[in-house]
Design an enzyme around this catalytic site. Structure first.
Site, PDB file in Angstrom:
ATOM      1  N   HIS B  37       0.887  -1.083  -0.419  1.00  0.00           N
ATOM      2  CA  HIS B  37      -0.120  -0.216   0.112  1.00  0.00           C
ATOM      3  C   HIS B  37       1.129   1.265   0.104  1.00  0.00           C
ATOM      4  O   HIS B  37      -0.063   2.614  -0.770  1.00  0.00           O
ATOM      5  CB  HIS B  37      -1.318   0.175   1.501  1.00  0.00           C
ATOM      6  CG  HIS B  37      -2.074  -0.857   0.829  1.00  0.00           C
ATOM      7  ND1 HIS B  37      -2.457  -2.028   0.799  1.00  0.00           N
ATOM      8  CD2 HIS B  37      -3.462  -0.619   0.307  1.00  0.00           C
ATOM      9  CE1 HIS B  37      -3.274  -2.672   0.789  1.00  0.00           C
ATOM     10  NE2 HIS B  37      -4.404  -1.347   0.122  1.00  0.00           N
ATOM     11  N   LYS B 118      -9.908  -7.300   7.301  1.00  0.00           N
ATOM     12  CA  LYS B 118     -10.825  -7.256   9.024  1.00  0.00           C
ATOM     13  C   LYS B 118      -9.816  -5.905   9.577  1.00  0.00           C
ATOM     14  O   LYS B 118      -9.359  -5.231   9.644  1.00  0.00           O
ATOM     15  CB  LYS B 118     -10.297  -8.289   9.477  1.00  0.00           C
ATOM     16  CG  LYS B 118      -8.542  -8.378  10.239  1.00  0.00           C
ATOM     17  CD  LYS B 118      -8.336  -9.318  11.253  1.00  0.00           C
ATOM     18  CE  LYS B 118      -6.794  -9.359  11.308  1.00  0.00           C
ATOM     19  NZ  LYS B 118      -6.629  -8.395  13.183  1.00  0.00           N
TER      20      LYS B 118
END
Lengths: 290, 205
Positions: B37, B118
């Site tokens: 990322h 999550k």
């Protein structure tokens, strides 16, 4: 030592691919408490199915096989240096066999060592000399998600109205659970250390997870606090994975240490539902896993 | 019964999803976590004229996977490193919140339809989900053997120098189980639970 490498490899495999019986029982009971057809029940169902699949196929329960925390009790005649080398060899083998994910990342370069070995502090190995001729290894695998939500409070803490007493400990613990939400992979377990200096308190909180989580502190007022924290944490409604429900914390255990007059640390270690703990005893050439 | 979804998604696919919906996802997607990322974000900020050749090549290769597609926040255990014949062994989600600084820019750049992870994400990602539209899918943390079973093929891997867990894995999944926890209409189950738990906490303090 070659035989010991094989025993340690098996300890790592067992610990990574199976849960202790009491943890699995706790998850089964948690599912019974959730409403029929709820998201919480569904999640706990997936968790339990995953545990069975991992055990049957010898696959790591969670891909984050975490930091390896070894606690070694050894007779005086055994060399710590040799034990450390043997543990490292077993870790290298376990990683190559995919019982462990390569998890040791150089903090400066970002390079993953590829074998879970990285300097003097990775893995974490603690030694204690004991009498007799039994070698005992306890292993905790603790993933990054739950490690990241651990917290330390220095009481008094006016933000949460926590004073320097057991009620302050309760408030710190509940605040930590609220802050964690589902990010520690609830339903989890709390290991709490009261006192110590900052480093000792963090270590003692983590070592709580070597205890029998179904047991209680011998001091009745601390034992009562353990139960109360679990009960009240579950009233927060965070639930499995933080998506709502009755099961947020399955058990709490507390250890109380001496402290400096100036310091009153409360450290909360969080263990995810994938509470991977294993033991190996070696005596007279025989290995026993539990 | 879960809602079956096949990648790539359409806007109406994701607009129809509501908080708490159980879904079963099939198709091709990309894994990516912390280093991925940060790297993607830096590449986007740098702009196409200032990328080195190799990075530009990777971005071109992943563009069709991500457009109308998903990133799965996952650092898997993968076998076959010696042979290149890769297989996912254990592959549950990792905590998504660490990607919050980067996620929305990446989603907008590649015109993505969502992420799987999550623990939920923050306001920037929620806003990106609302405008794109896109959705946040929650997988069960720790249920990694089960998740890996849904990964039927590893198609390719990019940025292997990030290490096995942090590389970008192009995978094919069948019936990957997840729950919608941030929808395309500005709602977050995580915000709801946090607000409620916070008020209970205040009564307990």
């Amino acid at each position: 030592m070659t035989e010991l490498v094989q025993h340690l490899l098996e300890l790592i495999r067992k610990t990574s691919t199976d849960l202790p019986h009491d943890v699995e029982q706790g998850l089964l009971k948690a599912r019974e408490k959730e409403e029929n057809g709820s998201t919480a029940e569904h999640i706990l169902g997936q968790i339990l199915e995953n545990v069975r699949l991992a055990r049957a196929s010898s696959i790591p329960i969670c891909q984050d096989t975490g930091t390896l925390n070894f606690f070694v009790r050894h007779p005086a005649a055994v060399s710590r240096r040799e034990l450390s080398e043997t543990i490292r060899e077993a870790i290298r083998l376990a990683t190559s066999r995919n019982y462990l994910r390569p998890n040791a990342v150089d903090s400066v370069t970002g390079l993953n060592s590829g074998n879970n070995l990285g300097g003097a502090h990775f893995p974490s190995i603690h030694f204690e000399e004991i009498q007799g001729d039994t070698l005992q290894f306890d292993l905790l695998l603790k993933g990054g998600g739950c490690e990241n939500v651990g917290r330390q409070y220095a009481l008094p803490d006016t933000r949460i109205g926590a004073g320097r007493d057991l009620d302050g400990v309760r408030k710190a613990a509940l605040d930590a659970v609220m802050q964690a939400q589902g990010r520690g992979c609830a339903p989890g377990f709390l290991g709490i250390a009261i006192g110590g200096d900052r480093a000792v308190s963090y270590q003692a909180a983590k070592e709580v997870f070597l205890l029998d989580m179904d047991g209680h502190h011998p001091d009745p007022q601390i034992a009562a606090l353990e139960t109360r924290i679990t009960t009240e944490a579950n009233q927060l409604g965070i639930g499995p994975m933080g998506l709502g429900g009755h099961s947020t914390i399955l058990r709490t255990r507390i250890v109380a240490l001496h402290r400096l007059p100036a310091s009153y640390f409360v450290t909360i270690a969080y263990m995810c539902w994938a509470y991977r703990k294993g033991s190996l005893r070696v005596s007279g050439g025989k290995a026993e896993y539990c | 019964m879960p809602i079956s979804l096949t990648l790539p998604f359409t806007s109406s696919d994701v607009n129809a999803l509501q908080l708490g919906d159980m879904v079963s996802i099939s198709g091709d997607l990309l894994t990516g976590r912390d280093q991925a990322h940060k790297w993607l974000y830096e590449q986007i900020c740098r702009g196409s004229d200032h990328r080195d050749k190799e990075d530009a090549h990777v971005l071109d290769a992943i563009q069709p996977i991500l457009q109308d597609g998903l990133i799965y926040h996952c650092g898997p255990i993968v076998s076959g490193h010696e042979t290149g014949n890769y297989r996912f062994i254990s592959a549950g989600p990792t905590t998504s919140m660490r990607q919050e600084p980067y996620q929305s820019a990446i989603m907008r750049h590649f015109k993505m339809k969502g992420v799987i992870g999550k623990g939920g994400m923050g306001e920037k990602t929620l806003n990106a989900c609302k405008t794109l539209p896109a959705v946040y899918f929650h997988a069960v943390g720790g249920a990694a053997a089960l998740a890996a079973r849904a990964v039927i093929e590893v198609l390719n891997v990019y940025k292997l120098e990030f290490g096995l867990p942090e590389a970008l894995w192009h995978i094919r999944v069948v019936d990957f189980p997840a729950i919608v926890t941030i929808d395309a209409h500005g709602n977050s189950l995580h915000d709801e639970i946090q607000t409620r738990s916070k008020s209970v906490l205040e009564s307990l303090l």
